[in-house]
Design an enzyme around this catalytic site. Structure first.
Site, PDB file in Angstrom:
ATOM      1  N   TYR A 226      37.752  57.464  41.470  1.00 47.72           N
ATOM      2  CA  TYR A 226      37.975  56.152  40.865  1.00 47.72           C
ATOM      3  C   TYR A 226      37.565  56.260  39.400  1.00 47.72           C
ATOM      4  CZ  TYR A 226      37.786  50.962  40.751  1.00 47.72           C
ATOM      5  OH  TYR A 226      37.991  49.639  40.490  1.00 47.72           O
TER       6      TYR A 226
ATOM      7  N   ASP B 289      30.708  43.831  39.272  1.00 48.96           N
ATOM      8  CA  ASP B 289      31.807  42.881  39.392  1.00 48.96           C
ATOM      9  C   ASP B 289      31.712  41.759  38.379  1.00 48.96           C
ATOM     10  OD1 ASP B 289      32.948  44.243  41.531  1.00 48.96           O
ATOM     11  OD2 ASP B 289      31.662  43.234  42.976  1.00 48.96           O
TER      12      ASP B 289
ATOM     13  N   GLU C  52      41.686  48.498  49.297  1.00 52.41           N
ATOM     14  CA  GLU C  52      40.234  48.368  49.297  1.00 52.41           C
ATOM     15  C   GLU C  52      39.845  47.000  49.851  1.00 52.41           C
ATOM     16  OE1 GLU C  52      38.511  48.971  45.480  1.00 52.41           O
ATOM     17  OE2 GLU C  52      39.526  50.873  45.143  1.00 52.41           O
TER      18      GLU C  52
END
Length: 269
Positions: A172, A60, A49
């Site tokens: 994911y 994040d 990625e």
């Protein structure tokens, strides 16, 4: 079937699980990112990625936020990242996935983004803040680009069914609620999510968020098709930035040794 699907099929035939490192494109510069990608492949990365730096990354944690800021300070943008992918493609067929926030892609232009992905050799895209209910236009445009969706361990059955139906390449699965970041312990709840996905559709599932050691890799590899590791790799880059000018190869070696240590337990499952 594209590079992502081919890779998971080949790994399954070898009874291996996929190692998917995350690197922030342009951290600390694009030249080093290319070297790290190629070295990661040599040391066991099966897919990779590439993060698109963004100033307000909601999913994040602080480690990847700081990496994004270092990248933005270098002037990294999507145009430069597509050039990076083209340069990598001259030397590698490693499946490459862009991970970024929708505003970056929308500002670039959806049609232009999908076209450049095809031209440069991008295999998939992950957009954490684009829910499937709002991603129809991108899905329609991306006939050859895998749109990889996320599922949390808190997702209900209806959500799991919807995301599983729409996702391509792999799913994911987020190991724990919250933002990205290395953790000492991982939640076992994600295993239930992986099982539910597999009951619906035969699609690879990779687990990310918090995986930071070979022990974690072993634990997740017991039930998932792959692991995604970002913050723990970025931390090694950040801690060794002082080597950038005087011994860049040592910085690369520290990162590649860690990647190799994560892959080892995934070959014994």
């Amino acid at each position: 079937m594209g590079r992502i699907g081919d890779t998971f099929t080949k790994l399954q035939q070898k009874n291996e699980k996929a190692l998917i490192p995350f690197l922030m494109a342009g951290d600390p510069n694009l030249e080093l990112t290319k070297e790290l990608v190629l070295t990661a492949e040599e040391n066991g990365a099966d897919l990779l990625e590439l993060g698109i730096p963004y100033s307000a990354p909601l999913a994040d944690g602080p480690t990847i936020q700081k990496a994004a800021q270092r990248s933005l300070a270098q002037g990294t943008n999507l145009t430069a990242i597509f050039k990076l992918v083209e340069d990598i493609r001259e030397e590698s067929e490693l499946p490459l996935i862009l991970m970024g926030y929708y505003n970056s892609i929308f500002s670039f232009g959806l049609e232009k983004f999908v076209k450049r992905c095809a031209e440069a050799g991008v295999d998939g895209v992950i957009i954490p803040d684009l829910p499937p209910e709002e991603g129809a236009e991108l899905q329609e445009l991306s006939t050859e680009l895998d749109i990889i969706l996320l599922l949390a361990s808190t997702s209900n059955q209806t959500r799991i069914e919807k995301v599983t139906d729409l996702s391509s390449g792999f799913i994911y699965a987020v190991s724990t609620p919250g933002v990205t970041g290395a953790r000492a312990e991982l939640s076992t709840e994600v295993k239930k999510t992986v099982t539910k996905i597999k009951d619906i559709k035969d699609i690879p599932v990779a687990v990310g968020f918090g995986i930071s050691s070979p022990t974690h890799a072993q634990q997740i590899g017991e039930f998932a098709d792959g692991i995604i590791v970002g913050s723990a790799i970025i931390e090694r880059i950040e801690k060794n930035l002082d080597l950038l000018e005087r011994d860049k190869e040592e910085l690369i070696a520290k990162v590649s040794d860690f990647i190799s240590s994560l892959k080892e337990p995934l070959t014994k499952l």
